[in-house]
Design an enzyme around this catalytic site. Structure first.
Site, PDB file in Angstrom:
ATOM      1  N   ASP A  49       0.834  -1.191   0.000  1.00  0.00           N
ATOM      2  CA  ASP A  49       0.000   0.000   0.000  1.00  0.00           C
ATOM      3  C   ASP A  49       0.872   1.246   0.000  1.00  0.00           C
ATOM      4  O   ASP A  49       1.642   1.478   0.932  1.00  0.00           O
ATOM      5  CB  ASP A  49      -0.913   0.003   1.222  1.00  0.00           C
ATOM      6  CG  ASP A  49      -1.830   1.211   1.245  1.00  0.00           C
ATOM      7  OD1 ASP A  49      -2.943   1.112   0.702  1.00  0.00           O
ATOM      8  OD2 ASP A  49      -1.432   2.253   1.801  1.00  0.00           O
ATOM      9  N   TYR A  54       2.772   9.821  -0.281  1.00  0.00           N
ATOM     10  CA  TYR A  54       3.838   9.217   0.519  1.00  0.00           C
ATOM     11  C   TYR A  54       5.228   9.515  -0.052  1.00  0.00           C
ATOM     12  O   TYR A  54       6.227   9.382   0.662  1.00  0.00           O
ATOM     13  CB  TYR A  54       3.667   7.702   0.614  1.00  0.00           C
ATOM     14  CG  TYR A  54       2.409   7.240   1.306  1.00  0.00           C
ATOM     15  CD1 TYR A  54       1.556   8.125   1.956  1.00  0.00           C
ATOM     16  CD2 TYR A  54       2.060   5.888   1.300  1.00  0.00           C
ATOM     17  CE1 TYR A  54       0.398   7.682   2.573  1.00  0.00           C
ATOM     18  CE2 TYR A  54       0.903   5.442   1.927  1.00  0.00           C
ATOM     19  CZ  TYR A  54       0.074   6.337   2.557  1.00  0.00           C
ATOM     20  OH  TYR A  54      -1.068   5.892   3.156  1.00  0.00           O
ATOM     21  N   LYS A  79      -2.709   5.878  -4.342  1.00  0.00           N
ATOM     22  CA  LYS A  79      -3.831   6.774  -4.066  1.00  0.00           C
ATOM     23  C   LYS A  79      -3.616   8.151  -4.685  1.00  0.00           C
ATOM     24  O   LYS A  79      -2.484   8.638  -4.761  1.00  0.00           O
ATOM     25  CB  LYS A  79      -4.023   6.933  -2.554  1.00  0.00           C
ATOM     26  CG  LYS A  79      -4.043   5.620  -1.779  1.00  0.00           C
ATOM     27  CD  LYS A  79      -4.196   5.864  -0.288  1.00  0.00           C
ATOM     28  CE  LYS A  79      -3.882   4.614   0.514  1.00  0.00           C
ATOM     29  NZ  LYS A  79      -2.426   4.362   0.634  1.00  0.00           N
ATOM     30  N   HIS A 110      -7.671   9.368  -2.221  1.00  0.00           N
ATOM     31  CA  HIS A 110      -7.079   9.326  -0.882  1.00  0.00           C
ATOM     32  C   HIS A 110      -7.988   9.974   0.176  1.00  0.00           C
ATOM     33  O   HIS A 110      -8.129   9.465   1.290  1.00  0.00           O
ATOM     34  CB  HIS A 110      -5.720  10.014  -0.893  1.00  0.00           C
ATOM     35  CG  HIS A 110      -4.796   9.550   0.167  1.00  0.00           C
ATOM     36  ND1 HIS A 110      -3.426   9.582   0.037  1.00  0.00           N
ATOM     37  CD2 HIS A 110      -5.012   9.037   1.400  1.00  0.00           C
ATOM     38  CE1 HIS A 110      -2.860   9.113   1.127  1.00  0.00           C
ATOM     39  NE2 HIS A 110      -3.801   8.789   1.976  1.00  0.00           N
TER      40      HIS A 110
END
Length: 261
Positions: A49, A54, A79, A110
């Protein structure tokens, strides 16, 4: 619940099989992030994930390529940030390039965009799925009302809703609302809101010869929730996946459900 590669999985719409236990990568960046993902894949994780926000899609993709595990055996989620609404295609193009793959297994919105549930963004997700650039489309941090807005406006149900989830946040009505709509509940921050010293968890853990953290993860699996624990420590990474040698009975599940405030 089904079994894929020896691990329990759930089938999403379109016969897409998603492992119930995955590896979360939030805050895992650079060399240490790459090494953590490599360790996770070596330990047997097959769900990874990540997210545009990120900043580690390149590390995740490189770890996948270097692992020797066939791409088709790994379920990759990324996402779309809400501020990229309206720029879905270019954002997905960038994600695919960073990951070094032609498709992702699951793409999530997200957070809901600033206005409503993001119906236009959801339509873009469905178009990307039709183009074969993702196998399944879903959302994250959505309320039931927002799920219903997407379904009502498009006739298409998100395959997954990834939300903050743990025994302390258990809500039976919310679980039923997801299942009534055929939306898989995926939880993140399994430990953040959990008191791992709680007597209920420590007693059940002792009875099974495991840790309270492993009990929390098994609670997700036995309920059919997807869970994505994150760690940068090799021993913890392996321990978090070592939960298939025991299961919780109905009484134990009910006790853990009761930890919700």
């Amino acid at each position: 619940m089904t079994t894929t590669a020896g691990q329990p999985s759930v089938e999403l719409a379109g016969k897409v099989s998603m492992p119930l236990v995955g590896f979360g990568t939030w805050q895992l960046t650079g060399r240490s992030g790459y090494e953590a993902v490599r360790t996770a894949l070596e330990a047997g994780y097959r769900l990874l994930d990540t997210a545009t926000m990120y900043g580690n899609e390149a590390e995740v993709g490189r770890a996948v390529r270097d692992s020797g595990v066939p791409r088709e055996d790994i379920f990759i989620t990324t996402k779309l940030p809400p501020d990229r609404a309206g720029r879905e295609r270019e954002t997905l193009d960038a994600s695919l390039a960073a990951l070094g793959t032609d498709y992702v297994d699951l793409w999530l919105i997200h957070w809901p965009p600033s206005r409503g549930a993001g119906v236009a963004t959801w339509r873009a997700f469905l178009a990307a799925r039709a183009d074969g650039r993702l196998r399944a489309a879903g959302v994250s941090n959505y309320s039931t009302a927002q799920l219903d807005e997407l379904i009502r406006e498009t006739g298409e149900t998100p395959a997954v809703n990834q939300i903050r989830w743990s025994p302390a946040l258990y809500d039976g009505r919310l679980v039923a609302e997801h299942r009534d709509r055929d939306v898989v509940l995926e939880g993140y921050s399994a430990f953040k809101n959990t008191n791992l010293s709680d007597p209920v968890l420590t007693r059940i853990a002792e009875a099974h010869g495991v840790t309270p953290a492993q009990v929390v993860l098994r609670w997700h699996v036995d309920h059919g929730f997807v869970v994505i624990p994150k760690s940068g420590t090799p021993e913890r990474i392996r321990s978090n996946l070592d939960i298939f040698g025991f299961s919780l009975d109905e009484g134990e599940l009910a006790e853990i459900d009761g930890l919700a405030g």
